[in-house]
Motif scaffolding. Structure first.
Motif, PDB file in Angstrom:
ATOM      1  N   LYS A  42      10.084   9.848   4.315  1.00 47.38           N
ATOM      2  CA  LYS A  42       9.476   9.282   3.102  1.00 47.38           C
ATOM      3  C   LYS A  42       8.158   8.573   3.416  1.00 47.38           C
ATOM      4  N   VAL A  43       8.101   7.911   4.584  1.00 48.42           N
ATOM      5  CA  VAL A  43       6.861   7.222   4.956  1.00 48.42           C
ATOM      6  C   VAL A  43       5.957   8.098   5.827  1.00 48.42           C
ATOM      7  N   GLN A  44       6.286   9.377   5.889  1.00 51.13           N
ATOM      8  CA  GLN A  44       5.406  10.423   6.437  1.00 51.13           C
ATOM      9  C   GLN A  44       5.212  10.360   7.957  1.00 51.13           C
TER      10      GLN A  44
ATOM     11  N   ARG B 126       4.416   1.503   8.807  1.00 54.43           N
ATOM     12  CA  ARG B 126       5.220   2.411   7.987  1.00 54.43           C
ATOM     13  C   ARG B 126       6.687   2.391   8.419  1.00 54.43           C
TER      14      ARG B 126
ATOM     15  N   ILE C 168       8.029  -0.604   6.715  1.00 51.55           N
ATOM     16  CA  ILE C 168       8.326  -0.332   5.303  1.00 51.55           C
ATOM     17  C   ILE C 168       9.639   0.437   5.189  1.00 51.55           C
ATOM     18  N   ALA C 169       9.830   1.435   6.060  1.00 47.32           N
ATOM     19  CA  ALA C 169      11.082   2.190   6.053  1.00 47.32           C
ATOM     20  C   ALA C 169      12.264   1.272   6.338  1.00 47.32           C
TER      21      ALA C 169
ATOM     22  N   VAL D 117      -1.107   3.601   5.115  1.00 48.56           N
ATOM     23  CA  VAL D 117      -0.086   2.647   4.663  1.00 48.56           C
ATOM     24  C   VAL D 117      -0.163   2.473   3.149  1.00 48.56           C
TER      25      VAL D 117
ATOM     26  N   VAL E  68       1.453   5.321   1.225  1.00 46.73           N
ATOM     27  CA  VAL E  68       2.913   5.217   1.161  1.00 46.73           C
ATOM     28  C   VAL E  68       3.325   4.193   0.108  1.00 46.73           C
TER      29      VAL E  68
END
Length: 251
Positions: free
Chosen positions: A133-135, A154, A157-158, A185, A188
């Protein structure tokens, strides 16, 4: 931007928050509400109280007076339960705060296993999904010192999303990043907002504010000076102090 229900009760409501440190007043009568699926961006000059306000929302800083309601419940009256409320209010900090001895996937797995009681297999599957999801799915087995700052943020964030929060609070999440890493960032964060993740973001990134914010709050001197929808805010229909700040930061 979100499609919030204007008639719904706010997820978070701050009422006349004041906060002082060692006799110095940092916040004065700050009130705001955050609706479900809404993205609020808080801007203002350095030292205006933005980060302190954010930390008061999830009780990382106890308020000196006023109250914070989370889903209608006054959490300022239940300080011993603050850790329980924080499970629903994830926070992403300026510095990534990753465990250096754990891989990306292990950093993400830790809290769901320890706090939520998720099985190791389920936590591992969820961590891989969130890295996608955060690539950065290819960084699952990388340690923090093997990743760029943008990649580490990221992962952070995950990790926040792994707790299945009802809101994510971002405290200047790109301020420690090199310029070329900021966009990845913010992209996302923008995507998460578009998916309906309730977000409160302290940032200096006006491009993100334009793209993602449902409402923008301008702070100065520990007070909320102005609150307006994003298009109104950048359209010039703001007060003189706000306009001076925007003129400085946008030109």
């Amino acid at each position: 931007m979100s499609n919030t229900d204007p008639g719904a009760a706010p997820l978070i409501e701050a009422v006349n928050i004041c906060k002082s440190f060692d006799g110095v007043q940092v916040l004065t009568d700050c009130s705001l509400s955050v609706s479900r699926s809404e993205t609020i961006v808080i801007i203002g000059p350095s030292g205006s109280g933005k980060s302190t306000l954010l930390r008061c929302l999830n009780m990382l800083e106890p308020v000196s007076s006023g109250k914070v309601l989370f889903e209608g419940r006054d959490i300022t009256r239940e300080p011993k339960k603050a850790h329980l409320f924080r499970q629903h209010m994830a926070m992403v900090f300026q510095n990534f705060e990753l465990f250096a001895h754990l891989t990306a996937v292990e950093n993400i797995m830790l809290a769901p296993i320890k706090v939520l009681g998720v099985s190791r297999n389920d936590a591992h599957d969820m961590a891989l999904q969130l890295l996608g999801k955060v690539q950065i799915p290819d960084k699952a087995d990388a340690y923090p010192d093997e990743m760029s700052g943008g990649q580490q943020q990221r992962v952070a964030i995950a990790r926040a999303l792994a707790m299945r929060p009802k809101v994510v609070l971002y405290d200047e999440p790109t301020s420690a990043l090199d310029p070329e890493m900021i966009r990845e960032v913010l992209d996302v964060m923008t995507a998460l907002s578009a998916e309906g993740m309730t977000s409160v973001v302290v940032t200096h990134e006006m491009g993100f504010a334009r793209r993602a914010a449902d409402r923008i709050i301008f702070m100065d001197g520990g007070r909320i000076v102005e609150t307006a929808p994003g298009d109104t805010f950048f359209g010039g229909a703001v007060g003189e102090r706000t306009r001076r700040f925007l003129d400085q930061i946008l030109h």
